[in-house]
Design a protein around this motif. Structure first.
Motif, short mmCIF file in Angstrom:
data_model
loop_
_atom_site.label_atom_id
_atom_site.label_comp_id
_atom_site.label_asym_id
_atom_site.label_seq_id
_atom_site.Cartn_x
_atom_site.Cartn_y
_atom_site.Cartn_z
N HIS A 81 11.39 3.11 -11.79
CA HIS A 81 12.10 3.11 -10.51
C HIS A 81 11.95 1.73 -9.88
CE1 HIS A 81 12.28 7.56 -10.56
NE2 HIS A 81 11.11 7.44 -11.17
N VAL A 82 13.08 1.10 -9.57
CA VAL A 82 13.07 -0.24 -8.97
C VAL A 82 13.97 -0.20 -7.75
CG1 VAL A 82 13.58 -2.70 -9.30
CG2 VAL A 82 12.81 -1.31 -11.24
N GLY A 83 13.49 -0.70 -6.63
CA GLY A 83 14.33 -0.72 -5.44
C GLY A 83 13.60 -1.18 -4.20
N HIS A 84 14.25 -0.97 -3.08
CA HIS A 84 13.66 -1.30 -1.79
C HIS A 84 14.12 -0.26 -0.77
CE1 HIS A 84 17.67 -3.17 -1.47
NE2 HIS A 84 17.55 -2.94 -0.17
N VAL A 85 13.35 -0.11 0.28
CA VAL A 85 13.71 0.78 1.37
C VAL A 85 13.42 0.04 2.68
CG1 VAL A 85 13.40 3.04 2.46
CG2 VAL A 85 13.04 2.80 -0.01
N ILE A 86 14.40 0.06 3.57
CA ILE A 86 14.28 -0.55 4.89
C ILE A 86 14.23 0.56 5.92
CG2 ILE A 86 15.46 -2.04 6.56
CD1 ILE A 86 16.76 -3.43 4.08
N ASN A 87 13.37 0.39 6.92
CA ASN A 87 13.17 1.39 7.98
C ASN A 87 12.89 2.76 7.38
OD1 ASN A 87 13.70 -0.70 9.78
ND2 ASN A 87 15.83 -0.15 10.01
N PRO A 88 11.91 2.83 6.45
CA PRO A 88 11.65 4.09 5.76
C PRO A 88 11.01 5.15 6.66
CG PRO A 88 9.98 2.51 5.19
CD PRO A 88 10.99 1.78 6.03
N LEU A 89 11.38 6.36 6.37
CA LEU A 89 10.76 7.52 7.00
C LEU A 89 10.35 8.46 5.87
CD1 LEU A 89 10.10 9.20 9.53
CD2 LEU A 89 12.42 10.12 9.39
N ASN A 111 -10.62 -0.84 -6.85
CA ASN A 111 -9.86 0.39 -7.07
C ASN A 111 -10.77 1.57 -6.78
OD1 ASN A 111 -7.33 -0.70 -8.46
ND2 ASN A 111 -8.99 -1.62 -9.61
N PHE A 112 -10.23 2.57 -6.09
CA PHE A 112 -11.02 3.74 -5.74
C PHE A 112 -10.19 5.00 -5.88
CE2 PHE A 112 -12.97 0.18 -3.59
CZ PHE A 112 -14.30 0.34 -3.96
N ALA A 113 -10.87 6.10 -6.17
CA ALA A 113 -10.21 7.40 -6.29
C ALA A 113 -9.70 7.81 -4.91
CB ALA A 113 -11.20 8.43 -6.83
N THR A 114 -8.37 7.94 -4.81
CA THR A 114 -7.70 8.17 -3.53
C THR A 114 -6.84 9.43 -3.62
OG1 THR A 114 -7.60 5.77 -3.25
CG2 THR A 114 -6.19 7.10 -1.80
N PRO A 115 -6.98 10.34 -2.65
CA PRO A 115 -6.13 11.54 -2.67
C PRO A 115 -4.74 11.24 -2.13
CG PRO A 115 -7.66 11.63 -0.82
CD PRO A 115 -7.98 10.38 -1.58
N ARG A 116 -3.72 11.73 -2.84
CA ARG A 116 -2.31 11.62 -2.42
C ARG A 116 -1.58 12.88 -2.85
NH1 ARG A 116 -1.31 7.02 0.86
NH2 ARG A 116 -2.33 5.24 -0.08
N PHE A 117 -0.50 13.18 -2.15
CA PHE A 117 0.34 14.30 -2.55
C PHE A 117 1.08 13.96 -3.83
CE2 PHE A 117 -0.16 15.19 1.98
CZ PHE A 117 -0.47 16.54 1.93
N ALA A 118 1.36 14.97 -4.64
CA ALA A 118 2.01 14.79 -5.94
C ALA A 118 3.51 14.56 -5.83
CB ALA A 118 1.75 16.00 -6.83
N HIS A 119 4.08 14.76 -4.64
CA HIS A 119 5.52 14.62 -4.43
C HIS A 119 5.76 13.95 -3.08
CE1 HIS A 119 9.45 16.27 -2.91
NE2 HIS A 119 9.83 15.80 -4.09
N ALA A 120 6.71 13.01 -3.04
CA ALA A 120 7.06 12.36 -1.78
C ALA A 120 8.55 12.04 -1.76
CB ALA A 120 6.26 11.08 -1.60
N VAL A 121 9.14 12.11 -0.58
CA VAL A 121 10.53 11.73 -0.37
C VAL A 121 10.56 10.76 0.82
CG1 VAL A 121 12.87 12.51 0.17
CG2 VAL A 121 11.35 13.97 -1.19
N VAL A 122 11.26 9.64 0.61
CA VAL A 122 11.41 8.62 1.65
C VAL A 122 12.90 8.40 1.87
CG1 VAL A 122 10.97 6.21 2.26
CG2 VAL A 122 9.23 7.51 1.02
N GLU A 123 13.29 8.34 3.12
CA GLU A 123 14.67 8.02 3.47
C GLU A 123 14.69 6.77 4.33
OE1 GLU A 123 16.54 12.54 3.45
OE2 GLU A 123 16.22 11.54 5.39
N GLY A 124 15.74 6.00 4.19
CA GLY A 124 15.90 4.79 4.98
C GLY A 124 17.26 4.20 4.67
N GLU A 130 23.08 0.74 4.13
CA GLU A 130 23.59 1.99 3.58
C GLU A 130 22.41 2.96 3.36
OE1 GLU A 130 26.78 2.84 3.11
OE2 GLU A 130 27.39 0.89 3.91
N PRO A 131 22.61 4.25 3.62
CA PRO A 131 21.52 5.21 3.47
C PRO A 131 20.97 5.26 2.04
CG PRO A 131 23.42 6.22 4.53
CD PRO A 131 23.85 4.87 4.05
N VAL A 132 19.65 5.39 1.94
CA VAL A 132 18.99 5.62 0.65
C VAL A 132 17.98 6.75 0.81
CG1 VAL A 132 19.26 3.26 -0.23
CG2 VAL A 132 17.22 3.86 1.04
#
Length: 178
Positions: A81-89, A111-124, A130-132
């Motif tokens: 996945h390659v791209g950019h997002v401006i004003n992301p939410l 580097n450290f073991a960091t908790p994150r959600f397995a799924h994310a959606v960003v809009e901007g 143009e919307p992404v």
């Protein structure tokens, strides 16, 4: 500064700001002007990210306090996945919480073991205003969450707890660059 190929074949490498620089802890401003200087900034961000061998970069990591991030990151299925997002939410962070090793170009070499959600959606929006909508799972979801957090003045160590957080703070203090 050095000019190297970016995702679009151009861009100037800018220095990466390190933890301790106030720009990393300040919420970024929304982008309001969509012009050639914005596109040049995005090219510079890609060039800087590639030069530092990263998979994502937020604008404040090169000292620009604007809500933009770039990425070139694989997901857990090996899709790039390659791209950019401006004003992301971030509109979704869900699924299992997965703890995995994470690093940051602004906290080099650690580097450290960091908790994150397995799924994310960003809009901007993109550089043409143009919307992404970008959706990621696994490692790519981690990247999206990491970069969006930077734009709110956060760094990945903010998500660490207990012994891992203490170990990270000790390592940062002894790193000599903070």
């Amino acid at each position: 500064m050095t000019t190297i190929p970016s995702a679009k074949g151009r861009g100037t490498v800018r220095p990466i700001r390190r933890l301790g620089d106030p720009v990393l802890r300040t919420e970024c401003d929304p982008v309001r002007t969509f012009d050639t200087s914005l596109k040049r900034l995005i090219d510079d961000m890609f060039a800087s990210m590639y030069a530092a061998e990263g998979v994502g970069l937020a604008a404040n990591q090169i000292g620009v306090s604007l809500q933009i991030f770039v990425y070139d990151c694989n997901d857990d299925e090996g899709r790039r996945h390659v791209g950019h997002v401006i004003n992301p939410l971030v509109v979704a962070e869900d699924g299992d919480v997965v703890t995995d090793t994470e690093g940051c170009l602004s906290i080099p070499g650690l580097n450290f073991a960091t908790p994150r959600f397995a799924h994310a959606v960003v809009e901007g929006v993109d550089a043409d205003n143009e919307p992404v909508r970008v959706e990621g799972t696994g490692y790519f979801a981690r990247c999206l969450q990491h970069e969006a957090s930077h734009l709110r003045g956060g760094v990945y160590i903010d998500f660490l707890k207990g012994d891992t957080r203490r170990d990270a703070m000790r390592a940062i203090r002894s790193a000599g660059w903070s």
